[in-house]
Write a protein that holds these residues in place. Structure first.
Motif, PDB file in Angstrom:
ATOM      1  N   LEU A 212       0.839  -1.199   0.000  1.00  0.00           N
ATOM      2  CA  LEU A 212       0.000   0.000   0.000  1.00  0.00           C
ATOM      3  C   LEU A 212       0.878   1.254   0.000  1.00  0.00           C
ATOM      4  O   LEU A 212       1.803   1.370   0.812  1.00  0.00           O
ATOM      5  N   ASP A 213       0.640   2.166  -0.954  1.00  0.00           N
ATOM      6  CA  ASP A 213       1.318   3.464  -1.039  1.00  0.00           C
ATOM      7  C   ASP A 213       2.804   3.344  -1.417  1.00  0.00           C
ATOM      8  O   ASP A 213       3.589   4.260  -1.146  1.00  0.00           O
ATOM      9  N   ASN A 214       3.165   2.244  -2.049  1.00  0.00           N
ATOM     10  CA  ASN A 214       4.520   2.086  -2.610  1.00  0.00           C
ATOM     11  C   ASN A 214       5.630   2.559  -1.660  1.00  0.00           C
ATOM     12  O   ASN A 214       6.388   3.480  -1.967  1.00  0.00           O
ATOM     13  N   PRO A 215       5.778   1.935  -0.495  1.00  0.00           N
ATOM     14  CA  PRO A 215       6.747   2.438   0.484  1.00  0.00           C
ATOM     15  C   PRO A 215       8.205   2.106   0.121  1.00  0.00           C
ATOM     16  O   PRO A 215       8.452   1.182  -0.657  1.00  0.00           O
ATOM     17  N   ILE A 216       9.125   2.861   0.699  1.00  0.00           N
ATOM     18  CA  ILE A 216      10.558   2.592   0.520  1.00  0.00           C
ATOM     19  C   ILE A 216      10.891   1.317   1.293  1.00  0.00           C
ATOM     20  O   ILE A 216      10.472   1.161   2.443  1.00  0.00           O
ATOM     21  N   VAL A 217      11.648   0.402   0.649  1.00  0.00           N
ATOM     22  CA  VAL A 217      12.071  -0.797   1.369  1.00  0.00           C
ATOM     23  C   VAL A 217      13.587  -0.833   1.561  1.00  0.00           C
ATOM     24  O   VAL A 217      14.116  -1.610   2.333  1.00  0.00           O
ATOM     25  N   TYR A 218      14.292   0.036   0.803  1.00  0.00           N
ATOM     26  CA  TYR A 218      15.748   0.062   0.955  1.00  0.00           C
ATOM     27  C   TYR A 218      16.269   1.431   0.536  1.00  0.00           C
ATOM     28  O   TYR A 218      15.770   2.025  -0.420  1.00  0.00           O
ATOM     29  N   VAL A 219      17.247   1.964   1.270  1.00  0.00           N
ATOM     30  CA  VAL A 219      17.991   3.148   0.804  1.00  0.00           C
ATOM     31  C   VAL A 219      19.473   2.873   1.036  1.00  0.00           C
ATOM     32  O   VAL A 219      19.831   2.174   1.974  1.00  0.00           O
ATOM     33  N   ASN A 220      20.318   3.394   0.152  1.00  0.00           N
ATOM     34  CA  ASN A 220      21.759   3.190   0.352  1.00  0.00           C
ATOM     35  C   ASN A 220      22.354   4.365   1.126  1.00  0.00           C
ATOM     36  O   ASN A 220      21.665   5.344   1.431  1.00  0.00           O
ATOM     37  N   SER A 221      23.668   4.274   1.422  1.00  0.00           N
ATOM     38  CA  SER A 221      24.304   5.344   2.203  1.00  0.00           C
ATOM     39  C   SER A 221      24.335   6.649   1.418  1.00  0.00           C
ATOM     40  O   SER A 221      24.292   7.727   1.998  1.00  0.00           O
ATOM     41  N   GLY A 222      24.434   6.531   0.054  1.00  0.00           N
ATOM     42  CA  GLY A 222      24.433   7.735  -0.781  1.00  0.00           C
ATOM     43  C   GLY A 222      23.164   8.537  -0.542  1.00  0.00           C
ATOM     44  O   GLY A 222      23.192   9.766  -0.423  1.00  0.00           O
ATOM     45  N   PHE A 223      22.045   7.826  -0.436  1.00  0.00           N
ATOM     46  CA  PHE A 223      20.776   8.506  -0.175  1.00  0.00           C
ATOM     47  C   PHE A 223      20.804   9.167   1.200  1.00  0.00           C
ATOM     48  O   PHE A 223      20.378  10.306   1.370  1.00  0.00           O
TER      49      PHE A 223
END
Ligand code: ADP
Length: 708
Positions: A212-223
């Motif tokens: 639901l609502d296309n959530p973030i599941v991963y971010v890298n250190s650059g982000f």
């Protein structure tokens, strides 16, 4: 199975019963009839036994075949199992049995294997791991396991998972080996990819459109670094928390549409960091599908382009300035020709009108107005970077001291001027007239900013700009840095001009160097003052910074590279001797300028040959038999320009000296020549006195000025 096809073994009673039955079947045979009853009974018993035995033998053979088959099946299973199985002697750890898979894994045939230990096939570094595992299994009945590297005699390395359990009678250890080389490689690949994702300087975000609502599941250190949000605060949220007040809704709609359709898209987007600061980034989102084609993820890659955007804006600004400058310079050039005539004619008039006072005053008014117009065109030319600078080494402290009295008059009595020149000598390379102009322009602005009075402070200092200075003086980078380029390390003379006036807001500060930008009422400001300051500073290879606060005043700092005093050039003294009938070839395409110059030169005792362009001049020179002492020529002319003319003429008349005149010195070779003081040059508009003096100077100079 027994002889009757039953699978159950026969009990003695049944066995006897069946034997009896068979004998009964034989009762009617001939021998049976002839036998004595006892013998008959004995024979009968023996027959029963015989049959019983035969049946038992038959049964035993069946069981044996069955056991053989079972054994063959077990051997097959053992040998062809995908895992390696070993039996180790508990006493000395020697291999007592091994299946084919184990032999293959260890890279030797089974017979050879049976003479050695498992440890000899284990990588040296992992032998203690094996020893611990075996010891642990031997000391308990529980399984022990470990992972280690096997090395075959031909040096092939395999990763294996080892399980170890003691046998029921505890005399041996049973060991299984599972080859996990491929799994390890795949894991390492994944880890490598994960590490790569972590070190990429760009922001990588993975979202899950199935949730639901296309959530973030991963971010890298650059982000994390770019946005300032740690993964723990970003995961689980929709990316929209990165957007803010100035994010373009149209761009956001484009992204949403792509997500909805499950297609890739690339946009430039304004995002906001955790601190609230905005940053520009390019965002490329790409859908990821599983083997069945189902959309499972979106990968978004963000690249921070704030710096590029700033540079682009600066470039656009520079291009705009350049074109406005070219326009202004062009207009100023035409003005110069007119002003030369106005200057000269009014000079001439007021000289001739000595007897008529009122007419002479009119002529003087024209001289005055023309002088003011000359200053304005000079501003325009400087701003358009077409004003040739007469570069020499000058002492800025001295210049400030010498200009102070004039500046006091400029700012009026209500403003207190403080001159604080802490640098006793401050040598820089530049044009003193233009630096004076810079001081006047800054003082005029300060005056306008302090209508109720205040203090104007002018300082000169010497500073070493290096990394340490840059970090200690945040102001150098925090101020609006109008030069828009990183200050080179080195020693600088810094001219600081501070007022206690009305100040400016941040938006005004970023615009003040724009040509024609003014906040003053019509007639009061032209918007050229600071453009000229900027131009002069640029041309002097310097930098200018500004800091200002509403109602607290403004500070301009001009950084000029320090020059060695030894390089100072003394101004050339102008000879005042009247003309001595030298012959001058005057070449100018503008008839009115030509007439005026001719009149002036004749009035100063020279013989003048004149021509309207280069080709014409060469013809005139060819017809003239006497010496031509000086070629006085315009630079830009139709058919043949001044430089080509000078070069051609010098082939037949090498002794002829050359003086160029132009209001538009756009010839790079000429400009370089002027800078290196190899080429004599007179800037238009000129007064009659200036023309006569320059001509005298060239004719009297010890070395002939050569054409560039
Ligand atoms: P002009 O003085 O003709 O307006 P300038 O290029 O010299 O043109 O200045 C542009 C604008 O910069 C001014 O109109 C004013 O708004 C602002 N400005 C310049 N110097 C100061 C100062 N010392 N204090 C406040 N504002 C200033």
């Amino acid at each position: 199975m027994n002889a009757h096809g039953d699978s159950e073994p026969l009990d003695p009673t049944t066995l006897r019963k069946r034997a009896e039955q068979r004998i009964a079947e034989r009762v009617h045979s001939r021998e049976a009839l002839t036998a004595d009853a006892d013998i008959h009974r004995l024979v009968h018993e023996l027959q029963v036994h015989e049959i019983e035995l035969a049946m038992q033998v038959e049964e035993l053979q069946d069981s044996r075949a069955q056991i053989e088959a079972e054994r063959a099946r077990y051997v097959d299973l053992y040998d062809f199992a995908p895992m390696g199985y070993l039996t180790l002697s508990r006493d000395d750890g020697r291999i007592a049995a091994a299946n084919l898979a184990a032999a293959t894994m260890l890279g030797v045939n089974r017979a050879a294997l049976l003479r050695g230990t498992l440890a000899q096939y284990v990588d040296r570094d992992d032998r203690s791991v094996l020893a611990t595992c075996l010891a642990s299994a031997a000391s308990s009945t529980a399984r022990a396991h470990c992972e280690l590297r096997l090395v075959t005699p031909s040096a092939v390395v395999r990763f294996v998972h080892v399980e170890c359990v003691p046998s029921a009678d505890s005399t041996t250890l049973r060991v299984s080996l599972l080859d996990i080389t491929d799994r390890r490689a795949a894991e390492e690949q994944l880890q490598l990819r994960d590490r790569a994702m972590q070190v990429v300087p760009h922001g990588i975000v993975i979202t899950d459109p199935r949730q639901l609502d296309n959530p973030i599941v991963y971010v890298n250190s650059g982000f994390e670094a770019m946005s300032g949000y740690p993964a723990s605060e970003a995961v689980g949220r929709n990316c929209r928390f990165l957007q803010g007040a100035d994010t373009d809704p149209e761009t956001v709609r484009t992204i949403r549409a792509a997500v909805k359709l499950g297609v890739a898209c690339s946009v430039e987007l304004l995002n906001y960091r955790r601190t609230g600061e905005s940053y520009w980034c390019t965002l490329s989102i790409t859908p990821v599908r599983d083997a069945t084609g189902r959309l499972v993820q979106f990968i978004g890659v963000q690249v921070d382009i704030s710096e590029r955007r700033t540079l682009e804006r600066a470039l656009q600004e520079a291009q705009r300035m350049e074109s406005v400058g070219r326009l202004a310079g062009g207009i100023a050039h035409d003005f110069n020709n007119l002003l030369t005539v106005i200057n000269g004619s009014s000079d001439y008039l007021q000289g001739e009108l000595r007897s008529d006072q009122s007419l002479r005053e009119v002529a003087l008014d024209i001289v005055d107005a023309s002088a003011r117009a000359t200053v304005l065109t000079r501003q325009l030319l400087t701003f358009g970077r077409r004003q040739p600078m007469t570069m020499h080494v000058l002492d800025l402290t001295r210049l400030v001291n010498e200009t102070a009295a004039m500046l006091r008059r400029v700012i009026g009595e209500d403003i207190d001027l403080r001159v604080d020149v802490s640098a006793p000598s401050a040598h820089v390379r530049g044009d003193s007239a233009l630096f004076e102009q810079v001081l006047v322009n800054l003082a005029l602005n300060a005056r306008d900013a302090m209508p109720e009075g205040g203090t104007l402070t002018i300082r000169t200092d010497k500073v070493l700009v290096d990394e340490a200075y840059r970090s200690a003086h945040n102001d150098v980078s925090d101020l609006y840095h109008a030069s828009q380029r990183e200050m080179r390390s080195g020693t600088y003379v810094v001219l600081t001009v501070t007022d206690t006036g009305v100040g400016m807001d941040a938006e005004t500060v970023t615009r003040i160097f724009e040509p024609f930008f003014t906040t003053k009422s019509a007639g009061k400001g032209t918007g050229l003052g600071l453009s000229v300051v900027h131009g002069v500073v640029q041309q002097s290879r310097g930098y200018i910074t500004v800091s200002s606060e509403i109602d607290r005043g403004t500070t301009f700092r001009i950084f000029l590279p320090v020059a060695t005093a030894a390089a100072a050039v003394a101004p050339v003294a102008v000879g005042q001797r009247p003309g001595s009938f030298e012959t001058i070839l005057l070449v100018e395409d503008d008839a009115s300028v030509r007439t005026l110059a001719r009149r002036t030169l004749i009035a100063h005792g020279h013989r003048v040959l004149d021509a309207s362009d280069g080709a014409h001049a060469l013809r005139v020179a060819a017809d003239y038999v006497g010496d031509i002492h000086l070629l006085l020529t315009d630079v830009v002319m139709p058919h043949m320009g001044g430089r080509a003319l000078a070069e051609t003429l010098r082939q037949s008349r090498p002794a002829t000296r050359v003086l160029y005149m132009s209001g538009y010195p756009d010839d790079e070779v000429l400009r370089r020549g002027v800078r290196q003081e190899r080429v004599a040059f007179l800037e238009k508009p000129f007064t009659q006195v200036a023309l006569a003096a320059k001509v005298r100077e060239i004719l009297d100079a010890p070395i002939a000025h050569r054409g560039a």
